[in-house]
Motif scaffolding. Sequence first.
Motif, PDB file in Angstrom:
ATOM      1  N   ALA A  25       0.839  -1.194   0.000  1.00 36.98           N
ATOM      2  CA  ALA A  25       0.000   0.000   0.000  1.00 36.98           C
ATOM      3  C   ALA A  25       0.874   1.243   0.000  1.00 36.98           C
ATOM      4  O   ALA A  25       1.871   1.322   0.715  1.00 36.98           O
ATOM      5  N   ILE A  26       0.511   2.213  -0.818  1.00 33.51           N
ATOM      6  CA  ILE A  26       1.202   3.498  -0.879  1.00 33.51           C
ATOM      7  C   ILE A  26       0.174   4.573  -0.556  1.00 33.51           C
ATOM      8  O   ILE A  26      -0.781   4.782  -1.314  1.00 33.51           O
ATOM      9  N   GLU A  27       0.362   5.241   0.567  1.00 31.02           N
ATOM     10  CA  GLU A  27      -0.645   6.200   1.033  1.00 31.02           C
ATOM     11  C   GLU A  27      -0.061   7.579   1.302  1.00 31.02           C
ATOM     12  O   GLU A  27      -0.743   8.454   1.832  1.00 31.02           O
ATOM     13  N   ASN A  28       1.209   7.778   0.980  1.00 31.16           N
ATOM     14  CA  ASN A  28       1.837   9.073   1.249  1.00 31.16           C
ATOM     15  C   ASN A  28       2.427   9.704  -0.002  1.00 31.16           C
ATOM     16  O   ASN A  28       3.268  10.581   0.086  1.00 31.16           O
ATOM     17  N   PHE A  29       1.976   9.264  -1.170  1.00 38.11           N
ATOM     18  CA  PHE A  29       2.420   9.876  -2.419  1.00 38.11           C
ATOM     19  C   PHE A  29       1.501  11.063  -2.686  1.00 38.11           C
ATOM     20  O   PHE A  29       0.299  10.884  -2.882  1.00 38.11           O
ATOM     21  N   ILE A  30       2.063  12.244  -2.702  1.00 38.06           N
ATOM     22  CA  ILE A  30       1.272  13.470  -2.712  1.00 38.06           C
ATOM     23  C   ILE A  30       0.291  13.497  -3.888  1.00 38.06           C
ATOM     24  O   ILE A  30       0.671  13.227  -5.031  1.00 38.06           O
ATOM     25  N   SER A  31      -0.954  13.813  -3.564  1.00 45.14           N
ATOM     26  CA  SER A  31      -2.101  13.930  -4.491  1.00 45.14           C
ATOM     27  C   SER A  31      -2.750  12.585  -4.805  1.00 45.14           C
ATOM     28  O   SER A  31      -3.811  12.545  -5.413  1.00 45.14           O
ATOM     29  N   VAL A  32      -2.136  11.486  -4.390  1.00 46.07           N
ATOM     30  CA  VAL A  32      -2.720  10.164  -4.592  1.00 46.07           C
ATOM     31  C   VAL A  32      -3.000   9.574  -3.208  1.00 46.07           C
ATOM     32  O   VAL A  32      -2.066   9.193  -2.497  1.00 46.07           O
ATOM     33  N   LYS A  33      -4.260   9.510  -2.817  1.00 43.55           N
ATOM     34  CA  LYS A  33      -4.596   9.080  -1.463  1.00 43.55           C
ATOM     35  C   LYS A  33      -4.186   7.638  -1.198  1.00 43.55           C
ATOM     36  O   LYS A  33      -3.730   7.302  -0.111  1.00 43.55           O
ATOM     37  N   HIS A  34      -4.366   6.786  -2.186  1.00 42.55           N
ATOM     38  CA  HIS A  34      -4.008   5.376  -2.000  1.00 42.55           C
ATOM     39  C   HIS A  34      -3.759   4.728  -3.354  1.00 42.55           C
ATOM     40  O   HIS A  34      -4.481   4.953  -4.314  1.00 42.55           O
ATOM     41  N   THR A  35      -2.708   3.941  -3.423  1.00 42.94           N
ATOM     42  CA  THR A  35      -2.471   3.093  -4.584  1.00 42.94           C
ATOM     43  C   THR A  35      -1.649   1.904  -4.124  1.00 42.94           C
ATOM     44  O   THR A  35      -1.273   1.803  -2.959  1.00 42.94           O
ATOM     45  N   GLU A  36      -1.390   0.992  -5.028  1.00 42.98           N
ATOM     46  CA  GLU A  36      -0.585  -0.190  -4.727  1.00 42.98           C
ATOM     47  C   GLU A  36       0.633  -0.205  -5.627  1.00 42.98           C
ATOM     48  O   GLU A  36       0.602   0.320  -6.748  1.00 42.98           O
ATOM     49  N   GLY A  37       1.701  -0.815  -5.121  1.00 43.57           N
ATOM     50  CA  GLY A  37       2.960  -0.793  -5.827  1.00 43.57           C
ATOM     51  C   GLY A  37       2.909  -1.228  -7.279  1.00 43.57           C
ATOM     52  O   GLY A  37       3.371  -0.501  -8.165  1.00 43.57           O
ATOM     53  N   PRO A  38       2.373  -2.417  -7.570  1.00 45.36           N
ATOM     54  CA  PRO A  38       2.337  -2.859  -8.970  1.00 45.36           C
ATOM     55  C   PRO A  38       1.577  -1.903  -9.884  1.00 45.36           C
ATOM     56  O   PRO A  38       1.954  -1.706 -11.040  1.00 45.36           O
ATOM     57  N   LYS A  39       0.511  -1.294  -9.345  1.00 44.83           N
ATOM     58  CA  LYS A  39      -0.259  -0.338 -10.140  1.00 44.83           C
ATOM     59  C   LYS A  39       0.582   0.891 -10.443  1.00 44.83           C
ATOM     60  O   LYS A  39       0.588   1.397 -11.571  1.00 44.83           O
ATOM     61  N   MET A  40       1.323   1.376  -9.438  1.00 41.95           N
ATOM     62  CA  MET A  40       2.193   2.526  -9.661  1.00 41.95           C
ATOM     63  C   MET A  40       3.324   2.175 -10.624  1.00 41.95           C
ATOM     64  O   MET A  40       3.669   2.975 -11.503  1.00 41.95           O
ATOM     65  N   ALA A  41       3.903   0.986 -10.488  1.00 37.18           N
ATOM     66  CA  ALA A  41       4.995   0.580 -11.369  1.00 37.18           C
ATOM     67  C   ALA A  41       4.535   0.540 -12.827  1.00 37.18           C
ATOM     68  O   ALA A  41       5.251   0.973 -13.730  1.00 37.18           O
ATOM     69  N   ALA A  42       3.323   0.011 -13.056  1.00 37.88           N
ATOM     70  CA  ALA A  42       2.783  -0.045 -14.417  1.00 37.88           C
ATOM     71  C   ALA A  42       2.579   1.363 -14.970  1.00 37.88           C
ATOM     72  O   ALA A  42       2.847   1.633 -16.146  1.00 37.88           O
ATOM     73  N   ALA A  43       2.111   2.284 -14.101  1.00 35.05           N
ATOM     74  CA  ALA A  43       1.906   3.664 -14.542  1.00 35.05           C
ATOM     75  C   ALA A  43       3.238   4.338 -14.864  1.00 35.05           C
ATOM     76  O   ALA A  43       3.334   5.108 -15.827  1.00 35.05           O
ATOM     77  N   LEU A  44       4.261   4.050 -14.064  1.00 32.31           N
ATOM     78  CA  LEU A  44       5.584   4.618 -14.328  1.00 32.31           C
ATOM     79  C   LEU A  44       6.102   4.167 -15.695  1.00 32.31           C
ATOM     80  O   LEU A  44       6.588   4.976 -16.496  1.00 32.31           O
ATOM     81  N   GLU A  45       6.000   2.868 -15.948  1.00 33.60           N
ATOM     82  CA  GLU A  45       6.498   2.348 -17.225  1.00 33.60           C
ATOM     83  C   GLU A  45       5.724   2.925 -18.395  1.00 33.60           C
ATOM     84  O   GLU A  45       6.299   3.283 -19.429  1.00 33.60           O
ATOM     85  N   GLN A  46       4.392   3.023 -18.248  1.00 32.35           N
ATOM     86  CA  GLN A  46       3.573   3.575 -19.317  1.00 32.35           C
ATOM     87  C   GLN A  46       3.941   5.024 -19.596  1.00 32.35           C
ATOM     88  O   GLN A  46       4.015   5.462 -20.751  1.00 32.35           O
ATOM     89  N   HIS A  47       4.209   5.780 -18.528  1.00 31.45           N
ATOM     90  CA  HIS A  47       4.588   7.185 -18.702  1.00 31.45           C
ATOM     91  C   HIS A  47       5.923   7.295 -19.443  1.00 31.45           C
ATOM     92  O   HIS A  47       6.073   8.103 -20.358  1.00 31.45           O
ATOM     93  N   VAL A  48       6.887   6.471 -19.052  1.00 30.17           N
ATOM     94  CA  VAL A  48       8.189   6.505 -19.729  1.00 30.17           C
ATOM     95  C   VAL A  48       8.043   6.151 -21.204  1.00 30.17           C
ATOM     96  O   VAL A  48       8.678   6.754 -22.081  1.00 30.17           O
ATOM     97  N   LYS A  49       7.181   5.177 -21.495  1.00 31.27           N
ATOM     98  CA  LYS A  49       7.004   4.726 -22.880  1.00 31.27           C
ATOM     99  C   LYS A  49       6.354   5.780 -23.769  1.00 31.27           C
ATOM    100  O   LYS A  49       6.364   5.656 -24.997  1.00 31.27           O
ATOM    101  N   GLU A  50       5.775   6.806 -23.173  1.00 38.25           N
ATOM    102  CA  GLU A  50       5.189   7.883 -23.971  1.00 38.25           C
ATOM    103  C   GLU A  50       6.271   8.762 -24.593  1.00 38.25           C
ATOM    104  O   GLU A  50       5.972   9.585 -25.457  1.00 38.25           O
ATOM    105  N   TYR A  51       7.501   8.596 -24.139  1.00 38.55           N
ATOM    106  CA  TYR A  51       8.624   9.357 -24.680  1.00 38.55           C
ATOM    107  C   TYR A  51       9.530   8.423 -25.488  1.00 38.55           C
ATOM    108  O   TYR A  51       9.393   7.196 -25.433  1.00 38.55           O
TER     109      TYR A  51
END
Length: 526
Positions: A253-279
């Motif tokens: 559980a990730i609950e202290n990432f500013i502006s995101v009340k709650h997320t989970e690690g694998p979900k954040m990791a997938a979002a990170l990779e997707q964001h990088v792939k946009e470049y």
Amino acid sequence: MLDAAIKTQLQTYFERIVHPIQLVASLDDGEKSREMLALLEDIAAQSPKITLTRNGTDARKPSFAIERAGTDVSVSFAGLPMGHEFTSLILALLQVGGNPPKESAETIKQIEAIEGEYHFETYFSLSCQNCPDVVQALNLMSVINPRIHHIAIDGALFQDEVEARKVMAVPAVFLNGELFAQGRLGLEQLLAKIDTGASVRAAEKLKDKPPFDVLVVGGGPAGAAAAIYAARKGINTGVVAERFGGQVLDTMAIENFISVKHTEGPKMAAALEQHVKEYDVDIMNLQTAVELIPASQPNGLAQVRLASGVTLSARTVVLSTGARWRQMNVPGEDQYRNKGVAYCPHCDGPLFKGKRVAVIGGGNSGVEAAIDLAGIVAHVTLIEFDSQLRADAVLQDKLRSLPNVRIIVSALTTEVHGDGDKVTALSYNDRTNDTTHRVDLEGVFVQIGLLPNTEWLKGAIKLSPRGEIEIDRRGETSAHGVFAAGDATISPYKQIVIAMGDGATAALSAFDCLIRQAPPAASQAA
């Protein structure tokens, strides 16, 4: 079983189903079978292309198969795929129903070309955030290639199987009856284990790459931020990583990432990779860096040698290799890893239902783990080296209120004991009187902090006595043109948001370094 909102969502998802599919249930008279039947009835009711039969003959009950009508395409689940696995269920329904996967044409072709018969069984727990990646990858492979078969099994529901096969950590994957893999694995990693020629082909693709302007080593939050900030400057950027997402993939559980009340690690990791792939970033996954050779002169090229034997060159390098769970380094720990010694209470805790376990570490991670486990296991012994717990007061109060928890402080774990197959006890030394004690138990969960992944950098750049990369306020290391960010550095706070900021700083500093260098052609002419 499913509420109205979820049913409405499923109706929208199921509009993507192309081929009729059939749910084939194998049930008995138990409560879990009744729950499964209710779930399958709810699913079938959301699309005219889904039918349900109860004539399944699988020996595991309750279980069900998802079959594409008139074909050999199918995937199976033993147990109720709820919790983290509900997404796996929906994806399986869509993929068996003909909704095209999002994988690249090259990956799909690689899966289709796999020869031989493969029968995979994956044991998961509903609280495991690492399991869905494995389940979904093997499900997809079985949909694409009919010679590959897969069933996902809830280990908590089939305890007899778990004990017979000595499964003490999930995900645990068996291939043709033999243990094949344990722990988090993505599609690329599974393919690399099955398709033994994949690593050779990958190395061939890497060996002739021209020098990068910025080469980021590590794909966690710091590495992702560095790659994005570098790519936005329009410079040639590459990322080489063992697994994109890094340790975030193992975070519940990730609950202290500013502006995101709650997320989970694998979900954040997938979002990170997707964001990088946009470049325009060259992502090189499943690659382990084994040596850094800094540039011999200010305008020269640094080199990063990989375990595959390939060497990559770059005008600047950003090191963001992160950290891993620290081990106790006592006799028996390595021998009984995944046989009772574990590092993820969320993933493996359900496998110890009704058993006695220990948690090593009295910080926030250790105390949180003990609290979580106390609701599953028979008894928890928490062992802390210091004379007092170091966790937040609210966590300590909660822990002390639990009746099945014992807290031992001023204690040094000295050995993990076992019978050859599994953990049976641990020994600790009471630091107040130098006496040794033994605790009989079946599981040991280690939660004693992090160790930087920097062993491969010794001799190349300056490291602290703790093995962390020493950096200045710009993120630059002792080697010109080599920068670092995140948990591998001396940055005092190991937090995702700080690692991302460090990554951005390192990338901007690398860019500043580049624009102050002579252009490559001019440098060579000089």
